[in-house]
Scaffold this motif. Structure first.
Motif, PDB file in Angstrom:
ATOM      1  N   ALA A  74      57.151 -91.367  47.920  1.00 28.13           N
ATOM      2  CA  ALA A  74      58.333 -90.752  48.580  1.00 28.13           C
ATOM      3  C   ALA A  74      57.993 -89.690  49.564  1.00 28.13           C
ATOM      4  CB  ALA A  74      59.244 -90.099  47.397  1.00 28.13           C
ATOM      5  N   ILE A  75      56.985 -88.933  49.649  1.00 29.39           N
ATOM      6  CA  ILE A  75      56.440 -87.856  50.557  1.00 29.39           C
ATOM      7  C   ILE A  75      56.003 -88.490  51.712  1.00 29.39           C
ATOM      8  CG2 ILE A  75      54.853 -86.170  50.946  1.00 29.39           C
ATOM      9  CD1 ILE A  75      54.781 -85.409  48.206  1.00 29.39           C
ATOM     10  N   SER A  76      55.131 -89.914  51.427  1.00 32.01           N
ATOM     11  CA  SER A  76      54.615 -90.669  52.517  1.00 32.01           C
ATOM     12  C   SER A  76      55.859 -91.196  53.343  1.00 32.01           C
ATOM     13  CB  SER A  76      53.683 -91.710  52.066  1.00 32.01           C
ATOM     14  OG  SER A  76      52.551 -91.163  51.634  1.00 32.01           O
ATOM     15  N   ALA A  77      57.006 -91.709  52.747  1.00 33.80           N
ATOM     16  CA  ALA A  77      58.060 -92.473  53.286  1.00 33.80           C
ATOM     17  C   ALA A  77      58.791 -91.302  54.133  1.00 33.80           C
ATOM     18  CB  ALA A  77      58.892 -93.205  52.424  1.00 33.80           C
ATOM     19  N   LEU A  78      59.052 -90.257  53.462  1.00 34.66           N
ATOM     20  CA  LEU A  78      59.811 -89.247  54.280  1.00 34.66           C
ATOM     21  C   LEU A  78      59.266 -88.347  55.498  1.00 34.66           C
ATOM     22  CD1 LEU A  78      61.423 -87.567  51.242  1.00 34.66           C
ATOM     23  CD2 LEU A  78      62.811 -88.803  53.169  1.00 34.66           C
ATOM     24  N   ALA A  79      57.760 -88.482  55.322  1.00 30.96           N
ATOM     25  CA  ALA A  79      56.969 -87.833  56.314  1.00 30.96           C
ATOM     26  C   ALA A  79      56.898 -88.927  57.423  1.00 30.96           C
ATOM     27  CB  ALA A  79      55.597 -87.394  55.810  1.00 30.96           C
ATOM     28  N   GLY A  80      57.062 -90.239  57.256  1.00 29.66           N
ATOM     29  CA  GLY A  80      56.968 -91.106  58.358  1.00 29.66           C
ATOM     30  C   GLY A  80      55.632 -90.823  59.248  1.00 29.66           C
ATOM     31  N   GLU A  81      55.485 -91.204  60.487  1.00 30.58           N
ATOM     32  CA  GLU A  81      54.435 -91.064  61.117  1.00 30.58           C
ATOM     33  C   GLU A  81      54.234 -89.892  61.753  1.00 30.58           C
ATOM     34  OE1 GLU A  81      52.238 -93.628  61.732  1.00 30.58           O
ATOM     35  OE2 GLU A  81      53.581 -95.059  60.232  1.00 30.58           O
ATOM     36  N   SER A  82      55.143 -88.976  61.765  1.00 29.68           N
ATOM     37  CA  SER A  82      54.842 -87.615  62.405  1.00 29.68           C
ATOM     38  C   SER A  82      55.499 -86.249  61.640  1.00 29.68           C
ATOM     39  CB  SER A  82      55.561 -87.627  63.727  1.00 29.68           C
ATOM     40  OG  SER A  82      57.046 -87.729  63.840  1.00 29.68           O
ATOM     41  N   GLY A  83      56.161 -86.438  60.599  1.00 29.87           N
ATOM     42  CA  GLY A  83      56.645 -85.420  59.878  1.00 29.87           C
ATOM     43  C   GLY A  83      55.655 -84.375  59.066  1.00 29.87           C
ATOM     44  N   LEU A  84      55.617 -83.337  59.086  1.00 26.54           N
ATOM     45  CA  LEU A  84      54.633 -82.477  58.450  1.00 26.54           C
ATOM     46  C   LEU A  84      55.128 -82.417  56.949  1.00 26.54           C
ATOM     47  CD1 LEU A  84      54.320 -79.323  60.667  1.00 26.54           C
ATOM     48  CD2 LEU A  84      53.035 -81.556  60.758  1.00 26.54           C
ATOM     49  N   VAL A  85      54.185 -81.982  56.184  1.00 25.31           N
ATOM     50  CA  VAL A  85      54.437 -81.862  54.729  1.00 25.31           C
ATOM     51  C   VAL A  85      54.028 -80.488  54.101  1.00 25.31           C
ATOM     52  CG1 VAL A  85      53.940 -82.868  52.412  1.00 25.31           C
ATOM     53  CG2 VAL A  85      53.855 -84.146  54.303  1.00 25.31           C
ATOM     54  N   MET A  86      54.914 -79.875  53.425  1.00 27.43           N
ATOM     55  CA  MET A  86      54.325 -78.360  53.050  1.00 27.43           C
ATOM     56  C   MET A  86      54.311 -78.610  51.520  1.00 27.43           C
ATOM     57  SD  MET A  86      56.715 -75.019  53.330  1.00 27.43           S
ATOM     58  CE  MET A  86      56.130 -73.348  52.898  1.00 27.43           C
ATOM     59  N   ILE A  87      53.213 -78.072  51.050  1.00 30.39           N
ATOM     60  CA  ILE A  87      53.057 -78.083  49.549  1.00 30.39           C
ATOM     61  C   ILE A  87      53.444 -76.680  49.080  1.00 30.39           C
ATOM     62  CG2 ILE A  87      51.577 -78.458  47.485  1.00 30.39           C
ATOM     63  CD1 ILE A  87      51.963 -80.909  49.197  1.00 30.39           C
ATOM     64  N   LEU A  88      54.353 -76.538  48.291  1.00 30.54           N
ATOM     65  CA  LEU A  88      55.102 -75.298  47.571  1.00 30.54           C
ATOM     66  C   LEU A  88      54.514 -75.252  46.202  1.00 30.54           C
ATOM     67  CD1 LEU A  88      56.577 -72.883  48.729  1.00 30.54           C
ATOM     68  CD2 LEU A  88      58.469 -74.178  47.737  1.00 30.54           C
ATOM     69  N   THR A  89      54.173 -76.257  45.471  1.00 27.94           N
ATOM     70  CA  THR A  89      53.873 -76.281  44.208  1.00 27.94           C
ATOM     71  C   THR A  89      52.312 -75.810  43.797  1.00 27.94           C
ATOM     72  OG1 THR A  89      55.104 -78.151  44.006  1.00 27.94           O
ATOM     73  CG2 THR A  89      53.527 -77.590  42.201  1.00 27.94           C
ATOM     74  N   ASN A  90      52.280 -74.981  42.823  1.00 30.98           N
ATOM     75  CA  ASN A  90      50.677 -74.472  42.698  1.00 30.98           C
ATOM     76  C   ASN A  90      49.920 -75.482  42.109  1.00 30.98           C
ATOM     77  OD1 ASN A  90      50.301 -71.650  43.372  1.00 30.98           O
ATOM     78  ND2 ASN A  90      51.358 -70.838  41.822  1.00 30.98           N
ATOM     79  N   PRO A  91      48.468 -75.251  42.250  1.00 32.16           N
ATOM     80  CA  PRO A  91      47.868 -74.321  43.211  1.00 32.16           C
ATOM     81  C   PRO A  91      47.922 -75.197  44.478  1.00 32.16           C
ATOM     82  CG  PRO A  91      46.163 -75.907  42.107  1.00 32.16           C
ATOM     83  CD  PRO A  91      47.485 -75.944  41.397  1.00 32.16           C
ATOM     84  N   ALA A  92      48.840 -74.839  45.553  1.00 31.28           N
ATOM     85  CA  ALA A  92      49.211 -75.297  46.759  1.00 31.28           C
ATOM     86  C   ALA A  92      47.951 -75.790  47.667  1.00 31.28           C
ATOM     87  CB  ALA A  92      50.073 -74.410  47.802  1.00 31.28           C
ATOM     88  N   ASP A  93      46.929 -74.972  47.770  1.00 33.61           N
ATOM     89  CA  ASP A  93      45.974 -75.191  48.739  1.00 33.61           C
ATOM     90  C   ASP A  93      45.087 -76.631  47.980  1.00 33.61           C
ATOM     91  OD1 ASP A  93      44.982 -73.910  46.457  1.00 33.61           O
ATOM     92  OD2 ASP A  93      43.963 -72.302  47.650  1.00 33.61           O
ATOM     93  N   VAL A  94      44.749 -76.697  46.534  1.00 31.32           N
ATOM     94  CA  VAL A  94      44.151 -77.823  46.107  1.00 31.32           C
ATOM     95  C   VAL A  94      44.853 -79.149  46.066  1.00 31.32           C
ATOM     96  CG1 VAL A  94      43.014 -78.656  43.911  1.00 31.32           C
ATOM     97  CG2 VAL A  94      43.007 -76.244  44.379  1.00 31.32           C
ATOM     98  N   LEU A  95      46.157 -78.908  45.903  1.00 24.27           N
ATOM     99  CA  LEU A  95      47.146 -79.982  45.842  1.00 24.27           C
ATOM    100  C   LEU A  95      47.281 -80.642  47.079  1.00 24.27           C
ATOM    101  CD1 LEU A  95      50.002 -78.914  43.252  1.00 24.27           C
ATOM    102  CD2 LEU A  95      48.253 -80.609  43.140  1.00 24.27           C
ATOM    103  N   ALA A  96      47.286 -79.708  48.182  1.00 22.50           N
ATOM    104  CA  ALA A  96      47.455 -80.164  49.682  1.00 22.50           C
ATOM    105  C   ALA A  96      46.287 -80.995  49.962  1.00 22.50           C
ATOM    106  CB  ALA A  96      47.373 -79.165  50.639  1.00 22.50           C
TER     107      ALA A  96
END
Length: 316
Positions: A115-137
């Protein structure tokens, strides 16, 4: 000329929870957004949130942003958006740690990655809010085909807590203080002592003051967990997330977990001041750090890459 990033459509996955709903509320009261798409398994809660937020928009006189509630399984069929926010999380547990959330929340991330990949498409950015945000990113960068530079993690809270600790030590109004934390969201955080400012002027602290402030800031998570609230920071994080998005859109350097590679070529999302350039979130030059702080950031980057690697191995 570099075109300024201007997110008009935002999708939030995990929008029924405290932080996801809080961010949706903050964005709904801003005039910069056309549509906010809300996704969660708890669709009835989302519908209730949307009713409440729309009425709050009337109270505030800010009705531009359209709130759209959609089933999570329909996310892959939507037109791509400018920003996808991953806010879904397993419940916080007493006596937990940021690392303890990783395995459970990585499972959630894996489930919604299509779902994240589809919604981001070819140019959208993705923000990780869930902990731990850096590792999950960093994990998302490995799980998906999304350019790692289009993924960033929310980490402003560390700088806020550092600022609060300084204000407590010096008995000052925290709004007079400029303070920054980079590195890891956790044990590897790097307070930027060299960049401290009070009313815009350099702020020098003694070694004893630094030690007390550092212990205060690093002890925040344990003090919070000891209260056993059963929730995350539901006011600071949504407001800080909205502030981060607005800052990036205004071309203001913001502390976020941003993709970088170390000398060995290993990549991870490490908190640094960053801006959006040509559809990517990129760190600004590190001249705001002294040599010791840069070395500590390098250590944090390597540790984050290792954590993401080990987390991935555990879930295969």
């Amino acid at each position: 000329m570099t075109q300024t990033w201007s997110p008009r459509r935002v999708a939030i996955l995990g929008a029924s929870g405290l932080t996801g709903a809080g961010l949706a509320h903050q964005l709904s009261l801003a005039d910069e957004y056309d549509e906010i798409l809300l996704f969660d398994l708890k669709e009835n809660v989302l519908q209730a949130h949307a009713i409440d937020m729309r009425e709050a928009q009337i109270v505030a006189g800010r009705t531009r942003a359209r709130l759209t509630v959609l089933p999570l399984d329909e996310a892959v069929a939507q037109t791509p958006v400018d920003l996808v926010v991953f806010a879904a999380s397993r419940p916080e547990t007493p006596d937990g740690s940021r690392e303890a959330f990783l395995e459970g929340n990585l499972g959630v991330l894996r489930a919604v990655q299509p779902a994240i990949s589809a919604l981001a498409g070819e140019s959208g950015l993705v923000m990780i809010l869930t902990n731990p945000a850096d590792v999950l990113a960093t994990c998302l960068a490995h799980l998906s085909d999304i350019d790692p530079a289009r993924i960033f993690g929310y980490c402003l809270n560390d700088s806020i807590r550092f600022t609060a600790a300084i204000a407590r030590e010096l008995k000052l109004d925290p709004t007079r203080i400029d303070a920054l934390v980079v590195g890891e969201h956790g044990d590897g955080q790097v307070p930027v002592w060299s960049g401290l400012r009070l009313d815009g002027a350099p702020l020098e602290l003694t070694a004893d003051q630094r030690a007390r402030i550092d212990a205060d800031a690093r002890g925040w998570f344990r003090r919070w967990s000891d209260l056993r609230p059963g929730r995350s920071s539901g006011w600071t994080t949504p407001l800080g997330s909205a502030r981060t998005i607005a800052g990036l859109a205004a071309d203001e350097p913001m502390p976020v977990a941003v993709w970088r590679r170390d000398a060995e070529g290993n990549g991870s999302h490490t908190t640094l001041l960053a801006v959006v350039r040509d559809g990517a979130v990129v760190p600004t030059p590190l001249d705001y750090l002294d040599d010791a702080e840069r070395a500590a950031v390098d250590e944090a980057s390597a540790a984050l890459a290792d954590k993401a690697s080990r987390a991935g191995a555990l879930t295969h």
